[in-house]
Design a protein around this motif. Structure first.
Motif, mmCIF file in Angstrom:
data_model
loop_
_atom_site.group_PDB
_atom_site.id
_atom_site.type_symbol
_atom_site.label_atom_id
_atom_site.label_comp_id
_atom_site.label_asym_id
_atom_site.label_seq_id
_atom_site.Cartn_x
_atom_site.Cartn_y
_atom_site.Cartn_z
ATOM 1 N N SER A 1 36.591 20.206 121.599
ATOM 2 C CA SER A 1 35.577 20.854 120.756
ATOM 3 C C SER A 1 35.254 19.980 119.559
ATOM 4 C CB SER A 1 36.061 22.220 120.287
ATOM 5 O OG SER A 1 36.851 22.094 119.118
ATOM 6 N N SER A 2 34.247 20.416 118.813
ATOM 7 C CA SER A 2 33.852 19.679 117.610
ATOM 8 C C SER A 2 34.955 19.727 116.558
ATOM 9 C CB SER A 2 32.568 20.276 117.045
ATOM 10 O OG SER A 2 32.704 21.678 116.950
ATOM 11 N N ALA A 3 35.935 20.611 116.736
ATOM 12 C CA ALA A 3 37.064 20.674 115.803
ATOM 13 C C ALA A 3 38.247 19.818 116.267
ATOM 14 C CB ALA A 3 37.518 22.124 115.638
ATOM 15 N N THR A 4 38.176 19.306 117.491
ATOM 16 C CA THR A 4 39.280 18.494 118.016
ATOM 17 C C THR A 4 39.399 17.195 117.219
ATOM 18 O OG1 THR A 4 38.865 19.392 120.220
ATOM 19 C CG2 THR A 4 40.186 17.386 120.112
ATOM 20 N N SER A 5 40.624 16.782 116.960
ATOM 21 C CA SER A 5 40.844 15.585 116.148
ATOM 22 C C SER A 5 40.404 14.320 116.883
ATOM 23 C CB SER A 5 42.328 15.473 115.790
ATOM 24 O OG SER A 5 42.620 16.450 114.834
ATOM 25 N N PRO A 6 40.069 13.278 116.126
ATOM 26 C CA PRO A 6 39.670 12.021 116.756
ATOM 27 C C PRO A 6 40.777 11.504 117.678
ATOM 28 C CG PRO A 6 39.325 11.944 114.372
ATOM 29 C CD PRO A 6 40.058 13.215 114.658
ATOM 30 N N ASP A 7 40.397 10.888 118.770
ATOM 31 C CA ASP A 7 41.343 10.296 119.733
ATOM 32 C C ASP A 7 42.323 11.316 120.310
ATOM 33 O OD1 ASP A 7 40.244 7.770 119.189
ATOM 34 O OD2 ASP A 7 41.534 7.590 117.418
ATOM 35 N N HIS A 8 41.847 12.523 120.520
ATOM 36 C CA HIS A 8 42.738 13.533 121.097
ATOM 37 C C HIS A 8 42.057 14.241 122.277
ATOM 38 C CE1 HIS A 8 46.386 15.885 120.988
ATOM 39 N NE2 HIS A 8 45.693 17.000 121.065
ATOM 40 N N SER A 9 41.220 13.524 123.008
ATOM 41 C CA SER A 9 40.494 14.135 124.133
ATOM 42 C C SER A 9 40.643 13.276 125.372
ATOM 43 C CB SER A 9 38.994 14.224 123.834
ATOM 44 O OG SER A 9 38.777 14.754 122.581
ATOM 45 N N ARG A 10 40.651 13.918 126.509
ATOM 46 C CA ARG A 10 40.635 13.205 127.790
ATOM 47 C C ARG A 10 40.274 14.204 128.886
ATOM 48 N NH1 ARG A 10 45.491 13.319 125.496
ATOM 49 N NH2 ARG A 10 46.916 14.910 126.318
ATOM 50 N N THR A 11 39.828 13.683 130.016
ATOM 51 C CA THR A 11 39.325 14.581 131.074
ATOM 52 C C THR A 11 40.447 15.354 131.761
ATOM 53 O OG1 THR A 11 39.385 12.774 132.653
ATOM 54 C CG2 THR A 11 37.281 13.191 131.556
ATOM 55 N N THR A 12 41.688 14.925 131.607
ATOM 56 C CA THR A 12 42.782 15.635 132.274
ATOM 57 C C THR A 12 43.451 16.682 131.364
ATOM 58 O OG1 THR A 12 44.379 13.936 131.631
ATOM 59 C CG2 THR A 12 43.300 13.671 133.771
ATOM 60 N N TYR A 13 43.011 16.784 130.116
ATOM 61 C CA TYR A 13 43.623 17.678 129.117
ATOM 62 C C TYR A 13 43.483 19.138 129.554
ATOM 63 C CZ TYR A 13 44.983 18.678 124.221
ATOM 64 O OH TYR A 13 45.643 19.042 123.074
ATOM 65 N N ARG A 14 44.564 19.880 129.509
ATOM 66 C CA ARG A 14 44.545 21.302 129.893
ATOM 67 C C ARG A 14 44.865 22.158 128.679
ATOM 68 N NH1 ARG A 14 48.559 22.624 134.366
ATOM 69 N NH2 ARG A 14 46.994 24.054 135.192
ATOM 70 N N ASN A 15 43.822 22.753 128.094
ATOM 71 C CA ASN A 15 44.054 23.690 127.003
ATOM 72 C C ASN A 15 44.187 25.093 127.614
ATOM 73 O OD1 ASN A 15 44.386 24.611 124.414
ATOM 74 N ND2 ASN A 15 42.404 23.892 123.664
ATOM 75 N N PHE A 16 44.758 26.020 126.887
ATOM 76 C CA PHE A 16 44.964 27.360 127.477
ATOM 77 C C PHE A 16 45.040 28.404 126.380
ATOM 78 C CE2 PHE A 16 48.891 25.004 126.928
ATOM 79 C CZ PHE A 16 49.730 25.874 126.250
ATOM 80 N N PHE A 17 44.355 29.518 126.631
ATOM 81 C CA PHE A 17 44.402 30.636 125.693
ATOM 82 C C PHE A 17 44.323 31.950 126.461
ATOM 83 C CE2 PHE A 17 43.052 27.330 122.706
ATOM 84 C CZ PHE A 17 43.979 27.559 121.695
#
Ligand SMILES: [Fe+2]
Length: 396
Positions: free
Chosen positions: A361-377
């Protein structure tokens, strides 16, 4: 986190990264006044002061205590106050009490950060691969909390009737789609999971193959305007669009719009971190629950992509402004195993009753994204920067 040691992680790189990530947390706090550091309006929101101290405790507990010879704990009470959920390292304050901690004061927490940083900077002058990899987990952990800091702060300020401005230049919801139409993905067997490039969490490990049927996925995310059409079609009054659990959530909580939306003189406004703003119809929708995402898909006679479809299509999609709800329940990949020790509690024990979100998201920190990332809520949460991307079976 990775269970295999990453031999490419150099001492100087991790020392530099440590300084920049820790500094970013302090930068995020600069616009705050002291009183902003304290409130916990609901149990799932943590106060800014708690985030600052908890991320620091992580380095003290998991790195300095074990690997800094002669390290003296900063304060014996802090492990109890700032442990989040690690049963392996002892008792902790009730989650609901995080906002009651007016002591230690904010100044003391900054002293704690400095104390731990000074020791970490010394330790990082000369480390082995095991320590470097632990520190990398700690830095990724802090980056997760930096995003939580912004989402939680939005909740705190967004429930203040004065709608305070955090930063004029930090709206974080004013984005438009740059691509339109649907992308067609042929059926096939695809590699899913960690691709051996850089860091990953343990829940991305155990790469494996997944077959998907031919499907289509939208190149754009749902806009506020599209969602207003859904609302204007009485969607929040129509049980047929909702899961039973979602319908109960709507009724019991009197939900009638995305989070932070307010109707003033028949016009929709939304609280943003740069204050109360009109809802722009062309902007990408934000702050909807899984229940709302699924009801919207039902209304459109489409569906949400599975997390596998999302990962397969991601290289051809614009993503990164919203966490995107998927139709996949958060479960271990075949072959998943918990890492040994307390860090084994990081992800695995939460693999129940939650849904996977992909992207960033736009709130995600720099250099903390990738296509395999699994967030969960959990499916009822609206407070993350969440959005909707639709998918459909081919030729529907
Ligand atoms: Fe944490």
């Amino acid at each position: 986190m990775i269970t295999e040691l990453n031999p490419n992680l150099k001492s100087s790189d991790i020392a530099d990264k440590y300084i920049s990530v820790r500094q970013y947390s302090a930068t995020l706090c600069k616009p705050l006044i002291t009183e902003d550091y304290i409130p916990q309006p609901v149990i799932y929101i943590s106060p800014p002061k708690w985030h600052l101290a908890h991320t620091t405790w992580f380095f003290e507990e998991f790195v300095l205590k074990g690997y800094y010879i002669g390290y003296k704990i900063f304060d014996d009470d802090f492990a109890f106050l700032f442990n989040s959920y690690y049963n392996a390292v002892g008792d902790r304050v009730l989650r609901a009490d995080r906002g009651n901690l007016t002591r230690p004061d904010v100044e003391k927490v900054y002293e704690y950060r400095k104390y731990v940083d000074d020791h970490m900077n010394k330790l990082l002058q000369n480390t082995d691969a095991k320590i470097r990899n632990l520190v990398e987990i700690g830095l990724n952990h802090e980056q997760q909390h930096q995003e939580l800091f912004l989402t939680d702060l939005k909740y705190i300020l967004g429930h203040n009737p004065l709608f305070p401005i955090y930063r004029e230049d930090c709206n974080l919801t004013h984005h438009q789609n740059t691509s339109h139409g649907f992308l067609s993905i042929p059926e096939g067997v695809n590699d899913i999971g960690y691709n051996e490039e850089g860091f990953c969490y343990d829940n991305e490990l155990a790469p494996h193959k997944v077959f998907v049927h031919e499907f289509e996925i939208s190149k754009s995310l749902i806009t506020n305007g599209e969602y207003i059409e859904f609302m204007n079609d009485n969607a929040y009054q129509r049980f047929d669009l909702w899961l039973d659990e979602g319908w109960n959530w709507v009724k019991n909580n009197k939900i009638d719009s995305p989070k932070y939306w307010h109707k003033i003189h028949e016009k929709w406004y939304q609280y943003t971190l740069s204050g109360l703003k009109p809802v722009h119809e062309e902007d990408i929708l934000c702050h909807v629950s899984y229940y709302e995402a699924l009801a919207f898909a039902e209304w459109k006679k489409m569906r949400l992509p599975t997390e596998f479809e999302w990962e397969i299509a991601a290289k051809s999609l614009d993503w990164g402004t919203r966490w995107e709800w998927t139709g996949s329940a958060y479960a271990p990949y075949p072959g998943f195993s918990k890492p040994p020790g307390a860090v084994g509690e990081y992800n695995g024990k939460f693999m129940i009753n939650q849904m996977v979100l992909r992207g960033a998201s736009s709130a995600t920190s720099p250099d903390h994204s990738r296509t395999t990332y699994r967030n969960f809520f959990h499916p009822h949460y609206q407070w993350q920067f969440t959005g909707i991307r639709l998918a459909k079976n081919h030729k529907l």
